[in-house]
Write an enzyme that holds these catalytic residues in place. Structure first.
Site, mmCIF file in Angstrom:
data_model
loop_
_atom_site.group_PDB
_atom_site.id
_atom_site.type_symbol
_atom_site.label_atom_id
_atom_site.label_comp_id
_atom_site.label_asym_id
_atom_site.label_seq_id
_atom_site.Cartn_x
_atom_site.Cartn_y
_atom_site.Cartn_z
ATOM 1 N N SER A 144 -47.699 31.021 36.860
ATOM 2 C CA SER A 144 -48.122 29.566 36.840
ATOM 3 C C SER A 144 -49.484 29.693 36.297
ATOM 4 O O SER A 144 -50.474 30.182 36.882
ATOM 5 C CB SER A 144 -47.916 28.644 37.951
ATOM 6 O OG SER A 144 -48.474 27.267 37.663
ATOM 7 N N TYR A 157 -48.152 25.825 46.309
ATOM 8 C CA TYR A 157 -47.466 26.408 44.914
ATOM 9 C C TYR A 157 -48.737 27.486 44.279
ATOM 10 O O TYR A 157 -48.261 28.612 44.062
ATOM 11 C CB TYR A 157 -47.305 25.278 44.080
ATOM 12 C CG TYR A 157 -46.370 25.769 43.021
ATOM 13 C CD1 TYR A 157 -45.164 26.068 42.731
ATOM 14 C CD2 TYR A 157 -47.074 25.600 41.667
ATOM 15 C CE1 TYR A 157 -44.635 26.559 41.555
ATOM 16 C CE2 TYR A 157 -46.477 26.248 40.442
ATOM 17 C CZ TYR A 157 -45.279 26.510 40.332
ATOM 18 O OH TYR A 157 -44.699 26.779 39.266
#
Length: 261
Positions: A144, A157
């Site tokens: 990400s 995350y």
């Protein structure tokens, strides 16, 4: 573009039941890979396998939770024995729990790392052992852009993706002499069920593209939301022969949202 070095290879894709994992599985199958699809969502996974087979492509469903080490070991062994030697691994499974640090529960933090980090480790370790014996293989971890740029309310995350990113680079270094290439594709905001779950209304995409000054989040300079297929294109390139001299690379596919940081 037509990629070589994929047709006929067994490709394992985690998180294949939806989103980026599904798009990757479909594109690999289109290029002739024998896809072994791993996910916990049995109905969705079986439906995808049926769809691929109806198109004349080779696909197998493997129902497993990658956050459990033994389940991973058993699944990889089963694929090697019944489908064939694994030549490609794509770690696409992921979960997202949002919230301020003070509000995150222990369970949310742990579950995020169980899937996004431990799952990548378990799958990569089990698969690379066999690849090393054959002196060939390609691994791509879907990371990400949040792994390199702080995001408010996304600490678990972002941290889990940062961990799996550097792990994949370490994996690449350790196994480079066995001709195994390991890379990362780091998406920005992508139109997936995970992304849509964060939207407040139907204008969610517009809000993401515009950015949010009060959360110090830049918008998307290309003025569009990525589609899962955009990420899949990058993944398939990295496992193909066209990327045969690329390893330890983190390919950011975010429309410029992190300004190349």
């Amino acid at each position: 573009m037509s990629y070589t070095g994929i047709a006929g290879k067994v490709a394992v894709v985690t998180g294949a039941a939806q989103g980026i994992g599904e798009a990757v599985a479909r594109l690999l199958a289109q290029h002739g890979a024998i896809v072994a699809l791993v996910d916990r969502q049995e109905d969705a996974l079986n439906q995808l396998v049926t769809n691929l087979r109806n198109q004349g492509q080779q696909a197998t469903a493997c129902i497993a939770d990658i956050s459990h080490r033994q389940a991973v070991e058993d699944t990889v062994q089963q694929i090697e024995e019944t489908v064939g030697p694994i030549g490609i691994l794509v770690n696409a499974a992921g979960v997202l729990h949002t919230g301020a640090v003070s509000e995150l529960t222990d369970e949310e933090w742990t579950k995020t790392f169980d899937v996004n980090t431990h799952g990548v480790f378990y799958m990569s370790r089990a698969v690379v052992r066999n690849m090393a014996e054959r002196q060939t293989g390609a691994v791509v971890t879907v990371g990400s852009n949040a792994a390199g740029v702080p995001r408010m309310h996304m600490s678990a995350y972002a941290a889990s993706k940062a961990a799996s990113t550097i792990f994949t680079k370490c994996l690449a270094l350790e196994y480079a002499d066995r001709h195994i290439r390991c890379n990362i594709v780091s998406p920005g905001s992508t139109d997936t069920p995970m992304q849509r779950a964060m939207w407040q209304d139907e204008q969610g995409a517009e809000a993401v593209i515009a950015g949010s000054p009060h959360t110090f989040r830049l918008g998307i300079p290309l003025n569009r939301m990525a589609l899962p297929e955009d990420i899949a294109d990058a993944v398939v390139y990295l496992v193909s022969d066209q990327a045969r001299h690329v390893t330890m690379h983190d390919l950011c596919v975010d429309g410029g949202a992190t300004l190349g940081a």
